[in-house]
Structure formats: C-alpha cells, structure tokens
Write an enzyme that holds these catalytic residues in place. Sequence first.
Site, short mmCIF file in Angstrom:
data_model
loop_
_atom_site.label_atom_id
_atom_site.label_comp_id
_atom_site.label_asym_id
_atom_site.label_seq_id
_atom_site.Cartn_x
_atom_site.Cartn_y
_atom_site.Cartn_z
N PHE A 39 11.85 18.29 -23.73
CA PHE A 39 10.56 17.95 -24.29
C PHE A 39 9.79 17.44 -23.29
O PHE A 39 10.34 16.77 -22.31
CB PHE A 39 10.55 17.49 -25.83
CG PHE A 39 11.02 15.83 -25.85
CD1 PHE A 39 10.16 15.11 -25.45
CD2 PHE A 39 12.47 15.63 -26.11
CE1 PHE A 39 10.90 13.28 -25.53
CE2 PHE A 39 12.84 14.27 -26.40
CZ PHE A 39 12.16 13.28 -25.88
N LYS A 45 -2.20 5.28 -19.06
CA LYS A 45 -2.07 3.91 -19.01
C LYS A 45 -3.16 3.25 -19.68
O LYS A 45 -4.44 3.64 -19.27
CB LYS A 45 -1.68 3.29 -17.62
CG LYS A 45 -1.02 2.03 -17.73
CD LYS A 45 -0.88 1.24 -16.42
CE LYS A 45 0.49 1.73 -15.85
NZ LYS A 45 1.60 1.14 -16.50
N GLU A 137 2.46 10.20 -11.88
CA GLU A 137 3.72 10.08 -11.76
C GLU A 137 4.58 10.89 -12.80
O GLU A 137 4.13 10.88 -13.91
CB GLU A 137 4.36 8.60 -11.88
CG GLU A 137 5.95 8.32 -12.03
CD GLU A 137 6.25 6.97 -12.20
OE1 GLU A 137 6.60 6.14 -11.30
OE2 GLU A 137 6.19 6.45 -13.39
#
Length: 214
Positions: A39, A45, A137
């Site tokens: 998944f 953030k 990231e």
Amino acid sequence: MNWETFLAPYIQVVEELKVKLKGIRAQYEYESKHSPIEFVTARVKPISSIIGKANRKNISLDTIEIDMQDIAGVRVVCQFVDDIYTIVEMLRSRNDFEIIEEKDYIAHKKESGYRSYHIIIRYPVATIKGEKQIIAEIQIRTLAMNFWATNEHSLNYKYEGQIPSHIQYKLKRAAEAAFQLDEEMSMIKDEVQEAQRIFNQYKLTHKHKGGGRS
C-alpha cells in the site's frame, strides 16, 4: 510567508506520486503477478512541524525548499525486503523525476534500530507560473518495519525526542525481532506469493461469474 501558496505544489507532488505508485500496483494485479507494493500513503508536513523542525535544525525559512527534504513525503509499504529493492530499481528507471540522494537504512540501520529505504527526488510540478522543481522524500519499508517505525514515532512525540533508555533498549530489541520476522517470511516468500496468486485468480473468476459484483 503565505503557507497556502508555498505548500500547494507539495500537495500536488504527493497526489501525483500516489496515483502513479498505486497505478503500478494495479498493473501487477491486472497481470496476476505479485505486486511489490502492498500500500501507499502520503502526506505534506503540517506547518507546525515544518517550523518546529526548522528551529531544531537551524534551517532558515528562506531555504527550507532546499534544506528540508521531507516536506512532501510518500511511504511505500511492502510485504518482503526483496520488494523494497525491486521498487528502488523501478524508481531509478523512471524519467518523470530525478533522484538526488538515496539512504539505505536497511543495510545500514540507524542506532535506534530504525530500518527503511529513503529516496530523495526532485519532482517537476506544473504551476500557473511555470514549472517548479520540488524536493520530496519516498520511504520504502516492509509491513514489520512500518509497524515498528510508527510506534517509535509516537514514543518520540510523547517524550519530545528524549525516549528513556529502558524504552530505547526495548525498542531496539523489537526492531531486531521485526527484522527477524522479515527474514523468516523471506524464506517462504515463494509459497506465500503462489498462495496469493491462486487466491487472486479465484477472486477474479468469481467476480466475473457474479456479473461484476464484489
């Protein structure tokens, strides 16, 4: 700083990456093959976390676009350790973004016991002012690594980054137990994948027989 304007392209990045990675998973399923992707989750953030990290790391708000690499974060969770490296190779072969750094915390775990594979990318986003390069990231880890990391994150939050030594010790033992589980499951990977393939074929057959009802 206008945070809404600043974060808009980051939101776009995580949404686009989610769609692309889920698309890869679907392609494996269509071909009745084992998908290395179990998944995918993603997040941008929160503003409070960005400011908090900037303060802790002495990062100027003027340079966070470059110096803070995880404002946009995508997590890919796999069944097996081998799947992680399959995904890494897959990402390396893509031409819709540029990989600028890789961090293998599986071969070289962190002191805390943390294991994961991090890929830092530069992703082009189309905006009304033209193309903008956004750093994001991608974390790739197994289900066991994800379970451990989620709990470690909660404890870090509770203790404001200062986890007591006796809990750190137990966390390290748990990290090793989680990795041992991954290694044991890797030994029966072929059996597990064959069982999943048979089950998926069974589901597809019965779905078609039922006129498309699930």
